[in-house]
Enzyme design. Structure first.
Site, PDB file in Angstrom:
ATOM      1  N   LEU A 114       1.040  -1.219   0.459  1.00 19.20           N
ATOM      2  CA  LEU A 114       0.337  -0.359   0.033  1.00 19.20           C
ATOM      3  C   LEU A 114       1.381   0.958  -0.334  1.00 19.20           C
ATOM      4  O   LEU A 114       0.256   2.540  -0.554  1.00 19.20           O
ATOM      5  CB  LEU A 114      -0.753  -0.130   0.969  1.00 19.20           C
ATOM      6  CG  LEU A 114      -2.329  -1.814   1.508  1.00 19.20           C
ATOM      7  CD1 LEU A 114      -2.151  -0.751   2.647  1.00 19.20           C
ATOM      8  CD2 LEU A 114      -2.536  -1.085   0.237  1.00 19.20           C
ATOM      9  N   GLY A 129       5.779   3.543   5.353  1.00 19.27           N
ATOM     10  CA  GLY A 129       5.228   3.860   6.274  1.00 19.27           C
ATOM     11  C   GLY A 129       6.642   4.868   6.571  1.00 19.27           C
ATOM     12  O   GLY A 129       7.495   4.089   6.433  1.00 19.27           O
ATOM     13  N   GLY A 130       6.357   5.631   7.179  1.00 15.01           N
ATOM     14  CA  GLY A 130       7.913   6.051   7.701  1.00 15.01           C
ATOM     15  C   GLY A 130       8.763   4.849   8.872  1.00 15.01           C
ATOM     16  O   GLY A 130       9.689   4.880   9.443  1.00 15.01           O
ATOM     17  N   PHE A 131       8.107   3.330   9.224  1.00 17.99           N
ATOM     18  CA  PHE A 131       9.187   2.457   9.835  1.00 17.99           C
ATOM     19  C   PHE A 131       8.843   1.075   8.582  1.00 17.99           C
ATOM     20  O   PHE A 131      10.026   0.059   9.445  1.00 17.99           O
ATOM     21  CB  PHE A 131       8.085   1.767  11.408  1.00 17.99           C
ATOM     22  CG  PHE A 131       7.516   2.895  11.897  1.00 17.99           C
ATOM     23  CD1 PHE A 131       7.601   4.259  12.103  1.00 17.99           C
ATOM     24  CD2 PHE A 131       5.827   3.612  11.607  1.00 17.99           C
ATOM     25  CE1 PHE A 131       7.590   5.196  12.873  1.00 17.99           C
ATOM     26  CE2 PHE A 131       5.401   4.401  11.767  1.00 17.99           C
ATOM     27  CZ  PHE A 131       6.464   5.730  12.879  1.00 17.99           C
ATOM     28  N   GLY A 132       8.791   0.855   7.753  1.00 19.77           N
ATOM     29  CA  GLY A 132       8.581   0.324   7.044  1.00 19.77           C
ATOM     30  C   GLY A 132       7.544   0.305   5.900  1.00 19.77           C
ATOM     31  O   GLY A 132       6.663   0.849   6.131  1.00 19.77           O
ATOM     32  N   VAL A 139       3.892  -1.287   4.527  1.00 22.69           N
ATOM     33  CA  VAL A 139       2.919  -1.426   4.186  1.00 22.69           C
ATOM     34  C   VAL A 139       2.158  -1.804   3.689  1.00 22.69           C
ATOM     35  O   VAL A 139       2.327  -1.910   1.757  1.00 22.69           O
ATOM     36  CB  VAL A 139       1.881  -0.168   5.329  1.00 22.69           C
ATOM     37  CG1 VAL A 139       0.139  -0.607   5.221  1.00 22.69           C
ATOM     38  CG2 VAL A 139       2.518   0.384   6.009  1.00 22.69           C
ATOM     39  N   ASP A 170       2.627  12.622  16.097  1.00 25.36           N
ATOM     40  CA  ASP A 170       2.637  12.844  14.318  1.00 25.36           C
ATOM     41  C   ASP A 170       1.620  13.011  13.412  1.00 25.36           C
ATOM     42  O   ASP A 170       0.961  12.146  12.192  1.00 25.36           O
ATOM     43  CB  ASP A 170       3.430  11.663  13.460  1.00 25.36           C
ATOM     44  CG  ASP A 170       4.235  11.686  12.364  1.00 25.36           C
ATOM     45  OD1 ASP A 170       4.125  12.723  12.010  1.00 25.36           O
ATOM     46  OD2 ASP A 170       4.746  11.094  11.812  1.00 25.36           O
TER      47      ASP A 170
END
Ligand SMILES: *[C@@H]1O[C@H](CO)[C@@H](O)[C@H](O)[C@H]1NC(C)=O
Ligand SMILES: *[C@@H]1O[C@H](CO)[C@@H](O)[C@H](O)[C@H]1NC(C)=O
Ligand SMILES: *[C@@H]1O[C@H](CO)[C@@H](O)[C@H](O)[C@H]1NC(C)=O
Ligand SMILES: *[C@@H]1O[C@H](CO)[C@@H](O)[C@H](O)[C@H]1NC(C)=O
Ligand SMILES: *[C@@H]1O[C@H](CO)[C@@H](O)[C@H](O)[C@H]1NC(C)=O
Ligand SMILES: *[C@@H]1O[C@H](CO)[C@@H](O)[C@H](O)[C@H]1NC(C)=O
Ligand SMILES: *[C@@H]1O[C@H](CO)[C@@H](O)[C@H](O)[C@H]1NC(C)=O
Ligand SMILES: *[C@@H]1O[C@H](CO)[C@@H](O)[C@H](O)[C@H]1NC(C)=O
Length: 843
Positions: free
Chosen positions: A532, A535-538, A540, A650
């Site tokens: 999709l 994201g800021g973390f990896g 999605v 955020d």
């Protein structure tokens, strides 16, 4: 002259006719012209499983019409018509006894002297009435053979439940089918033991002995009675429980038709028993497959209200955690019937009550419980918390395997003392008992005592170390700030700790953990097609669980070095935050260093897509306004209404997802918590927020509070109104920034011009002005000047925008930063202008 030949012929003929008659006896139907005689039996068609006729029980001197197994060599009567009106004398004494069906359809048992002792009259007149014994043991009175059934024996069970026979209530036919034992093996008249479906609360089956309940099945949990927890180990049986407006019934079927099995109630001595027997022809005996009550804990409520019965304990009774014996003297004598009382009264109104999970339970008596099949387990918990009279809750249907994440698995709530609760070593379901927070904490602390003792020493050392590190960090950062402020990226949140309240160890909700295989299957092995976004973390991914539920899987970068327990705690805490305007966290997946969060999937992507990217669809004002209201409520919940007070840190358009109905749902809240506390995570890449949404004090000094979220919210509000991205506090010119622009328009009293041109003037000007004003109030430089979210909600609801406070100049982080540095150069503008990249920092 009579020769011997004809006599022999006669005998032979007689014999033949006798044989023929004997053959004719094996009919299964009687009609008005041909009643059943005392010396005759009907045998069911098909496999000939059942026979019907007159019989005299062993040792008795009376005659009954009954149904018995045709293939069981030990005569076993399963149904008796005239159990309460016997014919005097044995069958031999009553050669003239008959079962007949009249032309009008009346089925009657008459004694040898023609006195009718038992009869049934169908509600409708039957043109050609027949009475027939079916191969399942049911005697039916119908119009013709195989016609509409006007009356059936299965509606009037005796003491035996045959396969396909239903125990319980049929509301349509107005039948209440119960089993009642024979008085004794020689007397079929109704005895003291009965098996009855009790429809009060959540339906359960009771065994009565005289006036006393001796066994309770507990409610049906979706595939078995909670009090018959070993049902899953039965092979070859199907059990069914129907609970709807037409009927509340229990029945069973045997897969292999050659297996003969039934359930029956018997009275032996002073005891009443329910037993399931199967026929073993080789041994010519009924084998006891299962029976109840079986042990001390099977008695109804041996341990009284709020007591727990466990046969693996000695004594078997104990009090639920948080309760003490009501009558200690009786308790000491191992008489638990008085039960237990709460140590600390519930204090419903201040919302501090918790739930204790009792595992492997036969849930308490549901006679006065309330059932709502439409609720999930989570909703059940909330419903229970909300109702001050609720003392416990449990899932009404565990067969979905649902732990609360899935679709409605139903909700049972108890509002009284919890009676007749027992626990099993492995079987049974989870029960959630409401306790005062003080009592639960005690339990938590008790069970954690050992760990704490070990942990304390370690923690003290760690704390000293952390304080030192934190101090060092603050000091070095300030120094560095002064030197390099404005140059590139730096983390802004070292010094202040967490700002939430409440403890994270609640025993009441289980963390749904998905295994990696499930997630991999759902996302097609993390297929690129299902990605999709990043994201800021990896990345999605979109996924679809086996049950069809769509999910979004957020992978977290491996650099999150947070401990497993801590991670779980945080996820659990976030999973508990449930609000219409928050994206729901369904669970997580942990596999070594791989960690993933599983969210509900939102069909309509995120708000930024609609506001800034999707050119062909214009959000009309009504939709925008509803989105604003939704975000406001969601953020208010995070800040104030939830137990944990979450600061988002955020909030931005990209973190507002939209569902099918365009309901806004805030996502990514609590990420700061999942990624742990900075102080303990020195080597971790950190989330700091997004340029353009960061409040000056957060950007400058790393101070974050609810007011920094309010700042981000204000920016978001102005973006929604204007359809323009805030080009970031770091924009080269304040005029380019949305905030600067909005502020200038405000000063020129032309705020209405901020409204998105794409709406082509079709909006409510009062609402637009109100939103701009509230937006500006939220982005004021001084955090103290900004409203709280509850005030924002009031402002939005206020009919008169002019009565709202007058905003002061917005906070421009950029200005202050730029003022503090003389190295500012325009070449960095483009970097900062890519406004909504969540910033990570490696250290
Ligand atoms: C059954 O009884 C009837 C009369 O009661 C008699 O006529 C008939 O012969 C008997 N049948 C047998 C098989 O005993
Ligand atoms: C006929 O038989 C029934 C049942 O056995 C009995 O109750 C009744 O007294 C008898 N009547 C006569 C007239 O013998
Ligand atoms: C059985 O009952 C019949 C009819 O009531 C009676 O005539 C007979 O004496 C009884 N037999 C015994 C053994 O009691
Ligand atoms: C069904 O019958 C039993 C036993 O007679 C009784 O206790 C129960 O209340 C009845 N149920 C209904 C719904 O009438
Ligand atoms: C049914 O049970 C009988 C007796 O136990 C056995 O011989 C037979 O194979 C079974 N049939 C099926 C279809 O399992
Ligand atoms: C709220 O609950 C706590 C914890 O049980 C209790 O100590 C406190 O007295 C309650 N407060 C009020 C105002 O009732
Ligand atoms: C709480 O539960 C009781 C018992 O089911 C019910 O009568 C009452 O209406 C409920 N109260 C609320 C506020 O839902
Ligand atoms: C219980 O849950 C299962 C699986 O989700 C479902 O098939 C079944 O219909 C449910 N039963 C009731 C009574 O809701």
């Amino acid at each position: 002259m009579a020769s011997p030949q004809p006599r022999l012929l006669c005998v032979l003929l007689c014999l033949l006719s006798h044989l023929a008659a004997g053959h004719a006896i094996a009919r299964d139907t009687i009609t008005p012209g041909s009643p059943l005689a005392a010396n005759e039996t009907l045998v069911s068609g098909g496999d000939g499983n059942f026979a019907m006729g007159f019989f005299t029980p062993p040792g008795a001197n009376s005659t009954y019409l009954g149904v018995w197994y045709n293939k069981v060599s030990l005569r076993t009567v399963v149904w008796v018509a005239n159990r309460e009106a016997p014919i005097a004398g044995t069958v031999e004494d009553n050669p003239g006894a008959t079962l007949s069906v009249s032309a009008g359809g009346t089925l009657a048992v008459a004694a040898g002297n023609r006195t009718v002792v038992w009869s049934v009259q169908p509600a409708v007149r039957l043109a050609s009435p027949t009475a027939r014994i079916l191969d399942n043991g049911n005697l039916v009175l119908a119009n013709g053979v195989g016609g509409a059934v006007a009356w059936e024996g299965f509606d009037y069970p005796t003491d035996t439940l045959l396969p396909e026979m239903k125990l319980g209530i049929d509301y349509v036919k107005r039948k209440n089918r119960t089993l009642t034992s024979w008085k004794s093996p020689s007397d079929p008249s109704p005895g003291p033991v009965a098996m009855v479906m009790d429809t009060n609360g959540d339906p359960q089956v009771f065994i009565w002995n005289g006036g006393e309940k001796v066994w309770r099945s507990g409610p049906w949990d979706g595939f078995q009675f909670t009090g018959v927890p070993d049902t899953a180990t039965y092979s070859g049986f199907t059990f069914s429980f129907i609970n709807n407006a037409q009927e509340v019934t229990y029945s069973f079927q045997v897969h292999n038709a050659s297996i003969i099995s039934h359930l029956g109630v018997v009275s032996t001595g002073n005891y009443g028993l329910l037993q399931r027997s199967t026929w073993v022809e080789a041994a010519r005996t009924w084998n006891l497959y299962w029976y109840a009550p079986k042990d001390q804990c099977d008695a109804v409520s041996p341990c009284g209200p709020n007591g727990v019965c466990d046969t693996n304990n000695l004594p078997v009774c104990s009090c639920l955690h948080g309760f003490t014996p009501k009558t200690p003297s009786a308790w000491a004598l191992r008489d638990g019937r008085d039960g237990c009382v709460r140590s600390t009264p519930l204090d419903c109104r201040n919302g501090t009550d918790r739930f204790l999970t009792v595992r492997h339970a036969k849930v308490p008596d549901t006679e006065r419980s309330v059932v709502d099949m439409s609720l999930t387990l989570d909703q059940c918990r909330l419903a229970c918390l909300r109702n001050c009279s609720c003392t416990a809750y449990a899932s009404a249907n565990v067969s979905g395997g649902g732990r609360g994440a899935g679709a409605g698995n139903g909700c049972v709530m108890w509002t009284t003392g919890l009676t007749d609760l027992r626990v099993y070593p492995d079987f049974g379901q989870d029960l959630f008992v409401r306790l005062a927070a003080a009592d639960l904490e005690e339990s938590a602390s008790k069970s954690r005592k050992a760990r704490i003792i070990i942990a304390v020493g370690a923690s003290v050392a760690a704390l000293v170390f952390l304080l030192a590190v934190a101090g060092l960090l603050i000091w070095s950062r300030r120094k560095r700030l002064r030197r390099t402020a404005g140059s590139s990226k730096w983390s802004g949140s070292r010094s202040t700790g967490r700002r939430y309240e409440g403890s994270s160890h609640d025993d009441d909700l289980e963390l749904p953990i998905f295994d990696l295989g499930t997630i991999a299957a759902a996302t097609d092995g993390f297929s690129i097609n299902n990605k999709l976004g990043e994201g800021g973390f990896g990345p999605v991914y979109k996924g679809k669980l086996e049950d069809g539920m769509e999910i979004a899987v957020k992978t977290l970068s491996k650099t999150s070095a947070q401990g497993l327990d801590e991670f779980k705690n945080e996820v659990l805490l976030i999973a508990k935050l449930q609000h219409r305007n928050l994206v729901r966290l369904l669970g997580c997946s942990i596999s070594g260093q791989e960690r993933m969060l599983v969210y509900e999937y939102m069909a309509n992507k995120s708000l930024d897509y609609f506001l800034f990217e999707k050119a062909n669809v214009v959000l009309d004002w009504q939709v925008r306004y509803r989105i604003i209201e939704g975000i406001t409520r969601g953020l208010l919940y995070l800040h104030q209404d939830s137990r944990y007070r979450i600061i988002h840190r955020d909030l931005k358009a990209a973190n507002v997802l939209l569902d099918k109905e365009m309901t806004p749902k805030i996502s990514d809240f609590g990420m700061a918590r999942i990624f742990g506390n900075e102080e303990t995570e020195i080597n971790t890449r950190k989330v700091v927020g997004t340029y353009g949404y960061m409040s000056p004090e957060y950007a400058m000094d790393g101070i974050f509070s609810v007011k920094s979220d309010v700042f981000s919210y204000g920016v978001l509000l102005l973006e929604i109104v204007s359809g323009r991205r805030n080009r970031g506090a770091y924009s080269c010119s304040n005029n380019q920034s949305l905030l600067g622009h909005a502020w200038s328009l405000w000063n020129e009293e032309k705020s209405i011009e901020l409204a998105d041109e794409k709406m082509e003037g079709s909006f409510n000007p009062d609402e637009v002005l109100k939103c701009v004003r509230v937006g500006l109030l939220c982005v004021q430089e001084n955090p103290d000047d900004r409203p709280l979210m509850c005030q924002v909600l009031l402002m939005l609801a206020s009919p008169d925008a002019a009565s709202l406070p007058t905003p002061k100049q917005p906070g421009f982080a950029a200005r202050r930063v730029l003022m503090e540095t003389d190295t500012s150069s325009t070449k960095d503008c483009s970097v900062f202008d890519s406004a909504t990249i969540t910033m990570l920092e490696g250290r």
